[in-house]
Design a protein around this motif. Structure first.
Motif, mmCIF file in Angstrom:
data_model
loop_
_atom_site.group_PDB
_atom_site.id
_atom_site.type_symbol
_atom_site.label_atom_id
_atom_site.label_comp_id
_atom_site.label_asym_id
_atom_site.label_seq_id
_atom_site.Cartn_x
_atom_site.Cartn_y
_atom_site.Cartn_z
ATOM 1 N N UNK A 72 0.842 -1.412 -0.032
ATOM 2 C CA UNK A 72 -0.013 -0.070 0.007
ATOM 3 C C UNK A 72 0.983 1.193 -0.156
ATOM 4 N N UNK A 73 2.132 1.253 0.031
ATOM 5 C CA UNK A 73 3.104 2.391 0.079
ATOM 6 C C UNK A 73 2.941 2.933 1.461
ATOM 7 N N UNK A 74 2.808 2.460 2.568
ATOM 8 C CA UNK A 74 2.786 3.082 3.837
ATOM 9 C C UNK A 74 4.163 3.154 4.520
ATOM 10 N N UNK A 75 5.157 2.048 4.080
ATOM 11 C CA UNK A 75 6.335 2.312 4.356
ATOM 12 C C UNK A 75 7.293 2.139 3.422
ATOM 13 N N UNK A 76 8.610 2.790 3.519
ATOM 14 C CA UNK A 76 9.197 3.060 2.496
ATOM 15 C C UNK A 76 10.453 1.863 2.251
ATOM 16 N N UNK A 77 10.599 0.870 3.484
ATOM 17 C CA UNK A 77 11.596 -0.262 3.069
ATOM 18 C C UNK A 77 11.233 -1.228 4.109
ATOM 19 N N UNK A 78 11.489 -2.429 3.808
ATOM 20 C CA UNK A 78 11.449 -3.330 4.702
ATOM 21 C C UNK A 78 12.404 -4.485 4.453
ATOM 22 N N UNK A 79 13.011 -4.910 5.534
ATOM 23 C CA UNK A 79 14.008 -6.204 5.466
ATOM 24 C C UNK A 79 13.315 -7.193 6.271
#
Length: 315
Positions: free
Chosen positions: A141-148
């Motif tokens: 949904x584009x609510x976070x910029x990055x995930x690991x």
């Protein structure tokens, strides 16, 4: 601004309304009154000639047409954010960008705590929101910029890059009288174990893998909610924790711990960095990814090793 008689500002409201499915919560996010938000919903219903959200008992549910609109509306807003409202020239020293990053407490401890420190030297006004692992749809949904995340959580259709591989070691208290400087498979199975239960379902970190590969379960005596408490919970006990090497080495500098090779062969954990495809060409986003990659490369070059011996492999 209007496009084909639609006020484009209403798309932002529609996106929030379809996500929250609640007038009160949507109003809070939009910084509007409930009556104004209800008025916006009325305008949207008029334009699309559909109820969009209907009251069912105490809840509002999207109509079939609203469900069809949800994805394209979100994609339009993300495209506008990444290609129109985002400046294409990035000056780290003056940027006030806020990045929302999803990562486990293990990754925050061994990676981001130092990455953020290094980034501050080059971009002192950049801020970060660190978000605990939860719904992967936040990235969609584009609510976070990055995930690991580990490899199994990669989301199809969005860019990803391998950051590093991590292996597992066993950690015991220095005063543990049941284990010397070597841990056999028999000892490993006789000891009580400490493990991590992740998320709302308390999914155990490697229990399913143990059962599938070796046909046995460890004797779990303590289940905690994060990785950082694993080494602390073995202190003063005869228990063992199987955990990430980087985290174990870090805590062994401060706590009376012994780090031992695992007596079973556990495939290395492969951690990937993921981002929404709309952010692929964003210069600020790309700069952050490059800084993370550079830091990992330096750390890996200096990573100490622990000998692996007498490791049990399934037949």
């Amino acid at each position: 601004m209007r496009f084909n008689h639609l006020d484009l500002n209403l798309l932002v409201a529609l996106d929030v309304l379809l996500e929250e499915q609640n007038i009160t919560r949507a109003a809070e996010r939009l910084h509007m009154t409930q009556s104004a938000t209800s008025g916006v919903l009325g305008r949207l219903r008029t334009f699309f000639e559909d109820e969009l959200l209907v009251q069912v008992g105490r809840k509002m549910q999207p109509t079939p047409y609203a469900l069809e609109l949800a994805k394209p509306v979100r994609e339009v807003l993300l495209t506008i954010r990444s290609s129109i409202t985002t400046k294409q020239v990035f000056d780290p020293a003056s940027s006030k960008r806020n990045f929302k990053l999803m990562a486990s407490d293990y990754l925050i401890t061994v990676l981001f705590s130092q990455v953020i420190q290094k980034i501050h030297d080059q971009a002192p006004n950049i801020t970060f929101d660190m978000i605990a692992p939860s719904d992967a749809d936040l990235l969609v949904r584009g609510e976070i910029d990055l995930m690991i995340v580990p490899e199994r959580y990669i989301i199809a259709g969005h860019p990803s890059q391998l950051l590093f591989e991590e292996d597992y070691v066993c950690v015991v208290w220095q005063g543990n009288t049941l284990v010397g400087d070597h841990l056999s498979l028999e000892q490993y199975m006789d000891l009580g174990h400490i493990s991590v239960g992740l998320g709302r379902t308390r999914h155990l970190s490697i229990e399913d893998w143990f059962m599938n590969q070796y046909g046995f379960n460890r004797r779990l005596e303590v289940i905690t909610h994060d990785f950082n408490t694993l080494p602390q919970l073995v202190i003063g006990t005869q228990r063992v924790a199987t955990m990430h090497r980087r985290l174990a080495l870090l805590y062994a500098q401060y706590l009376p711990l012994r780090i031992l090779p695992a007596p079973v062969h556990i495939p290395p954990l492969r951690e990937f960095m993921l981002w929404h495809r709309s952010m692929d060409g964003d210069p600020m986003h790309r700069w952050l990814r490059e800084r993370i990659q550079e830091f990992i490369a330096r750390v890996d070059a200096a990573k100490p090793s622990i000998a692996k011996r007498d490791t049990f492999h399934p037949k």
